[in-house]
Design an enzyme around this catalytic site. Sequence first.
Site, mmCIF file in Angstrom:
data_model
loop_
_atom_site.group_PDB
_atom_site.id
_atom_site.type_symbol
_atom_site.label_atom_id
_atom_site.label_comp_id
_atom_site.label_asym_id
_atom_site.label_seq_id
_atom_site.Cartn_x
_atom_site.Cartn_y
_atom_site.Cartn_z
ATOM 1 N N LYS A 121 0.859 -1.193 0.000
ATOM 2 C CA LYS A 121 0.000 0.000 0.000
ATOM 3 C C LYS A 121 0.885 1.230 0.000
ATOM 4 C CE LYS A 121 -4.527 0.562 0.079
ATOM 5 N NZ LYS A 121 -5.541 -0.380 -0.422
HETATM 6 P P1 NAD Z 1 -13.226 7.578 -2.687
HETATM 7 O O1 NAD Z 1 -12.249 8.623 -2.356
HETATM 8 O O2 NAD Z 1 -13.634 7.381 -4.103
HETATM 9 O O3 NAD Z 1 -14.582 7.813 -1.838
HETATM 10 C C1 NAD Z 1 -14.601 7.935 -0.454
HETATM 11 C C2 NAD Z 1 -15.983 8.422 -0.030
HETATM 12 O O4 NAD Z 1 -16.058 8.454 1.396
HETATM 13 C C3 NAD Z 1 -16.307 9.838 -0.497
HETATM 14 O O5 NAD Z 1 -17.679 9.902 -0.836
HETATM 15 C C4 NAD Z 1 -16.037 10.684 0.753
HETATM 16 O O6 NAD Z 1 -16.787 11.887 0.760
HETATM 17 C C5 NAD Z 1 -16.522 9.731 1.812
HETATM 18 N N1 NAD Z 1 -15.998 10.032 3.139
HETATM 19 C C6 NAD Z 1 -14.773 10.461 3.494
HETATM 20 N N2 NAD Z 1 -14.707 10.647 4.813
HETATM 21 C C7 NAD Z 1 -15.918 10.311 5.308
HETATM 22 C C8 NAD Z 1 -16.478 10.291 6.604
HETATM 23 N N3 NAD Z 1 -15.780 10.669 7.666
HETATM 24 N N4 NAD Z 1 -17.771 9.869 6.733
HETATM 25 C C9 NAD Z 1 -18.483 9.502 5.658
HETATM 26 N N5 NAD Z 1 -18.011 9.501 4.407
HETATM 27 C C10 NAD Z 1 -16.748 9.912 4.233
HETATM 28 O O7 NAD Z 1 -12.646 6.235 -2.051
HETATM 29 P P2 NAD Z 1 -12.942 4.742 -2.484
HETATM 30 O O8 NAD Z 1 -11.955 4.345 -3.509
HETATM 31 O O9 NAD Z 1 -14.397 4.581 -2.726
HETATM 32 O O10 NAD Z 1 -12.509 3.969 -1.144
HETATM 33 C C11 NAD Z 1 -13.386 3.869 -0.031
HETATM 34 C C12 NAD Z 1 -12.936 2.708 0.848
HETATM 35 O O11 NAD Z 1 -12.926 1.510 0.072
HETATM 36 C C13 NAD Z 1 -11.531 2.842 1.428
HETATM 37 O O12 NAD Z 1 -11.512 2.226 2.704
HETATM 38 C C14 NAD Z 1 -10.684 2.037 0.476
HETATM 39 O O13 NAD Z 1 -9.488 1.555 1.066
HETATM 40 C C15 NAD Z 1 -11.638 0.910 0.159
HETATM 41 N N6 NAD Z 1 -11.357 0.194 -1.098
HETATM 42 C C16 NAD Z 1 -11.320 0.852 -2.294
HETATM 43 C C17 NAD Z 1 -11.070 0.128 -3.449
HETATM 44 C C18 NAD Z 1 -11.105 0.770 -4.820
HETATM 45 O O14 NAD Z 1 -11.024 0.043 -5.799
HETATM 46 N N7 NAD Z 1 -11.241 2.070 -4.924
HETATM 47 C C19 NAD Z 1 -10.829 -1.250 -3.385
HETATM 48 C C20 NAD Z 1 -10.869 -1.872 -2.160
HETATM 49 C C21 NAD Z 1 -11.136 -1.142 -1.010
#
Ligand code: NAD
Length: 431
Positions: A121
């Site tokens: 990561k």
């Molecule tokens: P992103 O940046 O696209 O979206 C994150 C969302 O969470 C946004 O809508 C943001 O406004 C919201 N957010 C941030 N802080 C917040 C809070 N305190 N309360 C409520 N909402 C809040 O990120 P993403 O890629 O969707 O990733 C989200 C999660 O999924 C992370 O934990 C990431 O590690 C995990 N993840 C992502 C992927 C991927 O392919 N993008 C894969 C596996 C896991």
Amino acid sequence: MDIIDQHSETEIPQAEWDSPMFNLAQRQFLRASRLMELDDNIRKRLLFPQRAQIASFPCRKDKYSEVQTVFGYRVQHVLTMGPTKGGIRYHEDVSLGEVSALAMWMTWKCALMHLPFGGAKGGVRINPQQMSRSELQRLTRRYTMEFFNMIGPDKDIPAPDMGTNAQIMAWIMDTYSQQVGHSVPEVVTGKPVVLGGSHGREEATGRGLVYLIQDSAFHIGLDLKNATAVIQGYGNVGRNAAMFLEQLGVKIIGISDVSCGIHNSKGLPLSAVDDHLNEHGMLKGYAEADEISNNELLELKCDILAPCALQNQITEQNAPYLQCKMLAEGANGPTTLEADRILRERDIFVLPDILGNAGGVTVSYFEWVQNTQEFAWTIDEVNKRLHEIMVAAFQRTLLRSQRDNVDMRTAALLEGISRVAEAKLLRGVFP
Ligand code: NAD
């Protein structure tokens, strides 16, 4: 008393990686390793990342005289399984401990899905929302150069995570390619399709989560056509998960982003929410719903609760008050160990993060395979293979959970850890 609660705190030596989140990852690992009676040498080897690099570097702001010093990280947890793989996060809370926890979870996730990668990561401690596009580009290119020797198509392959996206991956790919003198699309995944990205990668995490929500619903006897869902985080993962759930007839009654939560028990039509979001950039102000806090959102009565934002959201404090039948974890590390125990006691079905959100890394793997073979698959091919891999991993996890009489998170960890342990034993100790 839980087995880990008796021993874990004294057993984990203090080290550079120390942080609440890394501690959670370690305690989850120790709990599983004790249940499976993991070889003691292997247990100690897997408790810390194999490699970690920290850099402080400058980022020139749009106002030319201003230069911001930022901290960047890349952590490789296990190098035994093949190249390492894991996203890059841009967020103001990023630290070595957080990145290390995420790297460890990537190891178990890749092993659970039978992908030929170890976990890694990366991240930069900044708030990307406060940076212009050109600042983000300069920051990304400099980050790539700082970690140039660590990443590579056969070494360590980054992907998007919170705060990063396909455009950021394109800049990393371009910077890396400029250095070696030819295009190297396979150095990152989650790129735009025109640069060698895979069809279906953008929505893969949300899609994979919903494939497994379908299997979990079947398992617990929940009819999705009459089900309700609440989604925390409306970014890449949450937005796509909401969309695929809506397509299945699930009523989305609550969603949130960093600005607030919104709730309407009659349902939130996503097209109207998206229109509002496209105009205002945040959920706050959406008229056809009640505004609620993120804490209130988590405690709404619903069938499926999907945390898709940050870690450490379901805790000892709110776990007793959750009113869902299924917790479908799109985010990494959303649930603490103490909350896990409460969810077990309350018989809430947990689709754990390393299984639930593994669709992203699975299609990232497909992207890397397509790049190395210089042959692109159709979207139908991608989704069919994704479905096969997700469902097989779900079945393995469910069987293990039934056979060993453990919850789904423990079963997923046991599956992942045992595969890594087997590989480590076969490779032996050098020299
Ligand atoms: P992103 O940046 O696209 O979206 C994150 C969302 O969470 C946004 O809508 C943001 O406004 C919201 N957010 C941030 N802080 C917040 C809070 N305190 N309360 C409520 N909402 C809040 O990120 P993403 O890629 O969707 O990733 C989200 C999660 O999924 C992370 O934990 C990431 O590690 C995990 N993840 C992502 C992927 C991927 O392919 N993008 C894969 C596996 C896991």
